[in-house]
Enzyme design. Structure first.
Site, mmCIF file in Angstrom:
data_model
loop_
_atom_site.group_PDB
_atom_site.id
_atom_site.type_symbol
_atom_site.label_atom_id
_atom_site.label_comp_id
_atom_site.label_asym_id
_atom_site.label_seq_id
_atom_site.Cartn_x
_atom_site.Cartn_y
_atom_site.Cartn_z
ATOM 1 N N GLY A 292 -10.544 0.870 -9.721
ATOM 2 C CA GLY A 292 -9.563 1.491 -9.627
ATOM 3 C C GLY A 292 -9.166 0.578 -8.502
ATOM 4 O O GLY A 292 -9.354 -0.327 -8.058
ATOM 5 N N GLU B 23 -7.093 -4.776 -14.860
ATOM 6 C CA GLU B 23 -7.266 -5.962 -14.437
ATOM 7 C C GLU B 23 -8.727 -5.933 -13.853
ATOM 8 O O GLU B 23 -9.259 -7.222 -13.938
ATOM 9 C CB GLU B 23 -6.560 -5.185 -12.857
ATOM 10 C CG GLU B 23 -5.167 -5.933 -13.011
ATOM 11 C CD GLU B 23 -4.192 -5.622 -11.932
ATOM 12 O OE1 GLU B 23 -2.930 -4.918 -12.117
ATOM 13 O OE2 GLU B 23 -4.856 -5.099 -10.497
ATOM 14 N N ARG C 232 0.780 -1.598 0.441
ATOM 15 C CA ARG C 232 0.008 0.300 0.342
ATOM 16 C C ARG C 232 1.367 1.341 -0.266
ATOM 17 O O ARG C 232 1.876 1.172 0.477
ATOM 18 C CB ARG C 232 -1.440 -0.026 1.111
ATOM 19 C CG ARG C 232 -1.744 -0.959 0.846
ATOM 20 C CD ARG C 232 -3.008 -1.104 2.650
ATOM 21 N NE ARG C 232 -3.460 -2.786 2.811
ATOM 22 C CZ ARG C 232 -5.042 -2.522 1.912
ATOM 23 N NH1 ARG C 232 -5.262 -2.317 0.844
ATOM 24 N NH2 ARG C 232 -5.556 -3.756 2.447
ATOM 25 N N ARG D 158 -12.518 4.700 6.038
ATOM 26 C CA ARG D 158 -10.771 4.988 5.353
ATOM 27 C C ARG D 158 -10.404 6.260 4.266
ATOM 28 O O ARG D 158 -11.012 7.331 4.054
ATOM 29 C CB ARG D 158 -10.948 4.018 4.437
ATOM 30 C CG ARG D 158 -11.618 2.522 4.508
ATOM 31 C CD ARG D 158 -10.806 1.296 3.349
ATOM 32 N NE ARG D 158 -11.354 0.228 3.487
ATOM 33 C CZ ARG D 158 -12.166 -0.332 3.169
ATOM 34 N NH1 ARG D 158 -12.710 0.244 1.904
ATOM 35 N NH2 ARG D 158 -13.023 -1.374 3.670
ATOM 36 N N SER E 246 -18.168 -5.659 -7.037
ATOM 37 C CA SER E 246 -17.469 -5.271 -6.041
ATOM 38 C C SER E 246 -17.246 -6.834 -5.509
ATOM 39 O O SER E 246 -17.197 -8.547 -5.329
ATOM 40 C CB SER E 246 -18.279 -4.773 -4.568
ATOM 41 O OG SER E 246 -17.255 -4.783 -3.566
ATOM 42 N N SER E 247 -14.959 -6.756 -4.830
ATOM 43 C CA SER E 247 -14.829 -8.088 -4.721
ATOM 44 C C SER E 247 -15.429 -8.509 -3.344
ATOM 45 O O SER E 247 -15.310 -9.309 -3.196
ATOM 46 C CB SER E 247 -13.491 -8.130 -4.865
ATOM 47 O OG SER E 247 -12.667 -6.695 -4.266
ATOM 48 N N LYS F 16 -3.000 6.525 -1.313
ATOM 49 C CA LYS F 16 -2.946 6.507 -3.457
ATOM 50 C C LYS F 16 -3.779 5.816 -3.946
ATOM 51 O O LYS F 16 -2.697 4.356 -3.945
ATOM 52 C CB LYS F 16 -1.287 7.595 -3.250
ATOM 53 C CG LYS F 16 -0.743 7.834 -2.873
ATOM 54 C CD LYS F 16 0.734 8.268 -3.178
ATOM 55 C CE LYS F 16 1.422 8.054 -4.591
ATOM 56 N NZ LYS F 16 2.572 8.568 -4.718
ATOM 57 N N ARG F 17 -4.722 5.973 -3.972
ATOM 58 C CA ARG F 17 -5.811 4.949 -5.606
ATOM 59 C C ARG F 17 -5.786 5.737 -6.673
ATOM 60 O O ARG F 17 -5.601 7.254 -6.669
ATOM 61 C CB ARG F 17 -6.707 5.010 -4.565
ATOM 62 C CG ARG F 17 -6.990 4.757 -3.118
ATOM 63 C CD ARG F 17 -8.226 4.350 -2.915
ATOM 64 N NE ARG F 17 -8.749 3.080 -3.738
ATOM 65 C CZ ARG F 17 -9.566 3.098 -4.756
ATOM 66 N NH1 ARG F 17 -10.376 4.167 -4.829
ATOM 67 N NH2 ARG F 17 -10.584 1.883 -5.161
#
Length: 186
Positions: free
Chosen positions: A49, A68, A9, A89, A38-39, A18-19
Site C-alpha cells: 500500500g 507496483e 503527498r 505518522r 519493506s523498502s 491519504k493512503r
C-alpha cells in the site's frame, strides 16, 4: 527507501496523509495473504500500500499500489475499513480486499529496489507484522473479526461514520474497535 520522482503527498481536511492498501489473497477463501518486503527494512514484511495521488480515488490507489509493490493484479473486493494511525505518522489508510488473478514474474519494485513477496497464512502474517507494523496486523485482525464462521456474511453492528466507510483507530498497544459494513468473506 523508495522515492518516486514528482511524488505529491495528499492529505485530507484533518491533516491525515491519504493512503490505500490491499490485503491480497490467493483465492476467495482468504486463508493466504501476500506480504511484501519493506523498502525501508528489507528483512521485514508489510501489507502492500502507499500514498494516494492527487484526484485519485482510494480504490484506484489501492490497485495501483499492489501492482507496483507486489506485482499482482486481481479482482478488487470490499473495503475492509479506514484505519487511522496517529503515533509516529498521521495516516488514514483505506484497506481493501483483493483476490489475486495474475502474478507477474518481474514488477516495478522487484526490478527497481529488489522488493520480495511471499504468501503467509493469515495467522502467520499477523505474527510477522505485529512486532514492526502493528497497524498492518490490525487489518488482518479486523478481517477475522468481521467473518462469520457459518456462511461468511458479516453484519452491520453499528451505523458507519458520516462518509459511509467503517473507521478504526489503531495503536500499537490497544486493539481498535469500530463498525463494519456488511460484506461476504471466506
Amino acid at each position: 527507501m523508495k522515492l518516486k520522482p514528482n511524488q505529491t503527498r495528499t492529505y485530507d481536511g484533518e491533516g491525515f496523509k491519504k493512503r490505500a492498501a490491499c490485503l491480497c489473497f490467493k483465492n476467495d477463501r482468504e486463508e493466504e495473504v501476500l506480504l511484501v518486503s519493506s523498502s525501508r527494512h528489507p528483512d521485514q514484511w508489510i501489507v502492500p500500500g502507499g500514498g494516494m495521488e492527487p484526484e485519485e480515488e482510494p480504490c484506484g490507489a489501492a490497485v495501483r499500489e499492489v501492482f507496483e509493490e507486489a506485482g499482482v493484479k486481481g479482482k478488487l473486493g470490499r473495503l475492509l475499513g479506514v484505519f487511522e494511525q496517529n503515533q509516529d505518522r498521521k495516516h488514514r489508510t483505506y484497506v481493501y480486499v483483493l483476490t489475486v488473478t495474475e502474478t507477474l514474474e518481474a514488477w516495478e519494485d522487484s526490478v527497481n529496489i529488489g522488493r520480495k513477496r511471499e504468501w503467509f497464512t493469515v495467522e502467520e502474517a499477523i505474527k510477522v507484522l505485529q512486532s514492526h507494523k502493528p497497524v498492518h496486523a490490525e487489518y488482518l485482525r479486523r478481517l477475522q473479526l468481521n467473518c462469520s464462521p457459518t456462511n461468511g456474511n458479516s453484519i452491520l453492528q453499528t451505523p458507519p461514520a458520516n462518509d459511509n466507510y467503517p473507521h478504526y483507530s489503531a495503536t500499537a498497544s490497544t486493539p481498535s474497535t469500530g463498525s463494519v459494513l456488511g460484506s461476504s468473506c471466506r
